[in-house]
Design a protein around this motif. Structure first.
Motif, mmCIF file in Angstrom:
data_model
loop_
_atom_site.group_PDB
_atom_site.id
_atom_site.type_symbol
_atom_site.label_atom_id
_atom_site.label_comp_id
_atom_site.label_asym_id
_atom_site.label_seq_id
_atom_site.Cartn_x
_atom_site.Cartn_y
_atom_site.Cartn_z
ATOM 1 N N LYS A 73 0.095 -1.959 13.403
ATOM 2 C CA LYS A 73 0.043 -1.665 11.971
ATOM 3 C C LYS A 73 -1.323 -1.104 11.582
ATOM 4 C CE LYS A 73 3.414 -5.250 10.934
ATOM 5 N NZ LYS A 73 3.658 -6.609 10.406
ATOM 6 N N ASP A 74 -1.296 -0.245 10.579
ATOM 7 C CA ASP A 74 -2.538 0.335 10.074
ATOM 8 C C ASP A 74 -3.437 -0.759 9.514
ATOM 9 O OD1 ASP A 74 -4.192 2.625 9.239
ATOM 10 O OD2 ASP A 74 -3.700 1.931 7.224
ATOM 11 N N GLU A 75 -4.725 -0.680 9.836
ATOM 12 C CA GLU A 75 -5.671 -1.689 9.367
ATOM 13 C C GLU A 75 -6.824 -1.003 8.646
ATOM 14 O OE1 GLU A 75 -8.299 -5.365 11.291
ATOM 15 O OE2 GLU A 75 -6.388 -4.758 12.201
ATOM 16 N N ARG A 76 -7.173 -1.528 7.474
ATOM 17 C CA ARG A 76 -8.274 -0.986 6.691
ATOM 18 C C ARG A 76 -9.114 -2.121 6.131
ATOM 19 N NH1 ARG A 76 -6.686 3.479 2.382
ATOM 20 N NH2 ARG A 76 -8.956 3.337 2.168
ATOM 21 N N GLN A 77 -10.293 -1.771 5.701
ATOM 22 C CA GLN A 77 -11.201 -2.755 5.141
ATOM 23 C C GLN A 77 -11.427 -2.457 3.665
ATOM 24 O OE1 GLN A 77 -15.654 -3.394 6.180
ATOM 25 N NE2 GLN A 77 -14.520 -4.718 7.628
ATOM 26 N N PHE A 78 -11.304 -3.498 2.845
ATOM 27 C CA PHE A 78 -11.572 -3.394 1.410
ATOM 28 C C PHE A 78 -12.557 -4.495 1.034
ATOM 29 C CE2 PHE A 78 -7.290 -1.727 2.047
ATOM 30 C CZ PHE A 78 -7.313 -0.541 1.318
ATOM 31 N N ASN A 79 -13.664 -4.095 0.424
ATOM 32 C CA ASN A 79 -14.679 -5.066 -0.015
ATOM 33 C C ASN A 79 -15.095 -6.007 1.113
ATOM 34 O OD1 ASN A 79 -14.630 -4.083 -2.722
ATOM 35 N ND2 ASN A 79 -12.758 -5.263 -3.077
ATOM 36 N N GLY A 80 -15.220 -5.428 2.301
ATOM 37 C CA GLY A 80 -15.708 -6.193 3.440
ATOM 38 C C GLY A 80 -14.685 -7.077 4.122
ATOM 39 N N ARG A 81 -13.425 -6.985 3.731
ATOM 40 C CA ARG A 81 -12.386 -7.811 4.339
ATOM 41 C C ARG A 81 -11.313 -6.924 4.954
ATOM 42 N NH1 ARG A 81 -8.869 -12.689 1.404
ATOM 43 N NH2 ARG A 81 -8.076 -13.603 3.348
ATOM 44 N N ASP A 82 -10.783 -7.325 6.127
ATOM 45 C CA ASP A 82 -9.764 -6.550 6.826
ATOM 46 C C ASP A 82 -8.378 -6.825 6.257
ATOM 47 O OD1 ASP A 82 -11.605 -5.397 8.589
ATOM 48 O OD2 ASP A 82 -11.487 -7.100 9.966
ATOM 49 N N TYR A 83 -7.577 -5.759 6.181
ATOM 50 C CA TYR A 83 -6.205 -5.857 5.680
ATOM 51 C C TYR A 83 -5.294 -5.039 6.584
ATOM 52 C CZ TYR A 83 -8.088 -7.640 1.251
ATOM 53 O OH TYR A 83 -8.730 -8.384 0.296
ATOM 54 N N ILE A 84 -4.009 -5.431 6.649
ATOM 55 C CA ILE A 84 -3.022 -4.640 7.391
ATOM 56 C C ILE A 84 -1.973 -4.101 6.417
ATOM 57 C CG2 ILE A 84 -3.333 -5.800 9.600
ATOM 58 C CD1 ILE A 84 -0.864 -7.495 8.968
ATOM 59 N N LEU A 85 -1.392 -2.967 6.801
ATOM 60 C CA LEU A 85 -0.380 -2.326 5.964
ATOM 61 C C LEU A 85 1.002 -2.854 6.328
ATOM 62 C CD1 LEU A 85 0.063 -0.066 3.803
ATOM 63 C CD2 LEU A 85 0.548 1.473 5.729
ATOM 64 N N GLU A 86 1.705 -3.379 5.335
ATOM 65 C CA GLU A 86 3.064 -3.877 5.519
ATOM 66 C C GLU A 86 4.035 -3.015 4.728
ATOM 67 O OE1 GLU A 86 4.245 -6.130 7.423
ATOM 68 O OE2 GLU A 86 2.679 -7.593 7.886
ATOM 69 N N GLU A 87 5.129 -2.602 5.364
ATOM 70 C CA GLU A 87 6.148 -1.824 4.672
ATOM 71 C C GLU A 87 7.047 -2.734 3.850
ATOM 72 O OE1 GLU A 87 8.333 0.835 7.125
ATOM 73 O OE2 GLU A 87 6.538 1.739 8.014
ATOM 74 N N SER A 88 7.489 -2.249 2.716
ATOM 75 C CA SER A 88 8.381 -3.001 1.847
ATOM 76 C C SER A 88 9.795 -3.018 2.417
ATOM 77 C CB SER A 88 8.384 -2.384 0.450
ATOM 78 O OG SER A 88 7.067 -2.333 -0.056
ATOM 79 N N ILE A 89 10.659 -3.828 1.796
ATOM 80 C CA ILE A 89 12.031 -3.985 2.258
ATOM 81 C C ILE A 89 12.996 -3.712 1.109
ATOM 82 C CG2 ILE A 89 13.761 -5.699 2.959
ATOM 83 C CD1 ILE A 89 11.662 -7.021 4.679
ATOM 84 N N THR A 90 14.032 -2.947 1.406
ATOM 85 C CA THR A 90 15.178 -2.813 0.513
ATOM 86 C C THR A 90 16.445 -2.991 1.349
ATOM 87 O OG1 THR A 90 15.206 -0.401 0.811
ATOM 88 C CG2 THR A 90 14.017 -1.254 -1.107
ATOM 89 N N GLY A 91 17.556 -3.275 0.693
ATOM 90 C CA GLY A 91 18.789 -3.517 1.419
ATOM 91 C C GLY A 91 19.971 -2.805 0.798
ATOM 92 N N ASP A 92 21.055 -2.730 1.556
ATOM 93 C CA ASP A 92 22.307 -2.187 1.017
ATOM 94 C C ASP A 92 22.907 -3.161 0.007
ATOM 95 O OD1 ASP A 92 22.648 0.253 2.791
ATOM 96 O OD2 ASP A 92 22.503 -1.321 4.311
#
Length: 235
Positions: free
Chosen positions: A134-153
């Motif tokens: 997963k994509d990882e970025r830093q915001f205000n000195g803290r690490d975060y990962i990118l999570e995709e949202s979920i939708t359903g039928d």
């Protein structure tokens, strides 16, 4: 559905259009606030190849666990295995694809999907197997990962009370994942204990507005307890 009245009168009508290989988002936590009769209808229909998004998968003989013996679920996105031996066996044998997701992240995946937000960054899971690929970025000195949202039928939801227009009220802890699940399905089906006429619900007590609801059915519920602990009075 045409018009504002969302009420249907049979579970066959409620789950009309569900076919193999669809994605279903289910409300509930353990056995609390689960759409138990809608799950039973899916069992009756025998629909297979389903991807289920839910906090967990019920127990062996109740809730979403009913769909496991006939191999109706091909993949489940959940927070934990819970009290379900069949779920554990199918996961360990590789018959069932399981994507374990942190509980708060799963709730936000549903909420963001319902809000039209395709992905979001969260600090939960950084530095663990959850972050792999997963994509990882830093915001205000803290690490975060990118999570995709979920939708359903389909989204299947249990509420306490509703009016005929689909405005929903949840009761206490049965609220859990249900409001998020209600927003994230192309077709949202809700079963309730009581249906009242429009105008009888105080607008301030409505948790989910009827714009998210496509079908509404009234029923009675068994409401099992997953684990019962008792002690003598006076202790």
């Amino acid at each position: 559905m045409s018009g504002f009245d969302k009420v249907v009168h049979s579970y066959e009508e409620a789950m009309s259009g569900l076919t193999d290989n669809m994605t279903i988002i289910a409300g509930g936590f353990g056995l609390c606030g689960i759409p138990e009769n809608l799950i039973s209808e899916i069992k009756r229909k025998g629909t297979k190849g389903l991807t289920l998004v839910s906090n967990n998968c019920g127990v062996d003989d109740f809730g979403l666990g009913l769909l496991l013996p006939d191999r109706q679920i091909s993949k489940i996105i959940a927070s934990y295995v819970g009290e379900n031996a069949e779920f554990e066996q199918q996961m360990m044998s590789g018959e069932l694809s399981v994507e374990l997701t942190p509980q708060g992240t799963l709730a936000e995946k549903m909420r963001a999907g319902g809000a039209g937000i395709p992905a979001f960054y969260t600090a939960t899971g950084v530095g663990t197997p959850v972050a792999e690929g997963k994509d990882e970025r830093q915001f205000n000195g803290r690490d975060y990962i990118l999570e995709e949202s979920i939708t359903g039928d389909f989204s299947i939801v249990k509420a306490w009370k509703a009016d005929r227009y689909g405005n929903l009220v949840f009761r206490k802890t049965a609220r859990n994942f249900n409001p998020m699940a209600a927003t994230a399905g192309k077709i949202t089906v809700v079963e309730v204990e009581e249906i009242v006429e429009p105008g009888q619900l105080d607008p301030d007590e409505i948790h989910t507005p009827g714009i998210y609801v496509n079908r509404l059915i009234q029923s009675s519920f068994e409401k099992r307890i997953e684990q019962r602990t008792t002690r003598p009075l006076g202790e």
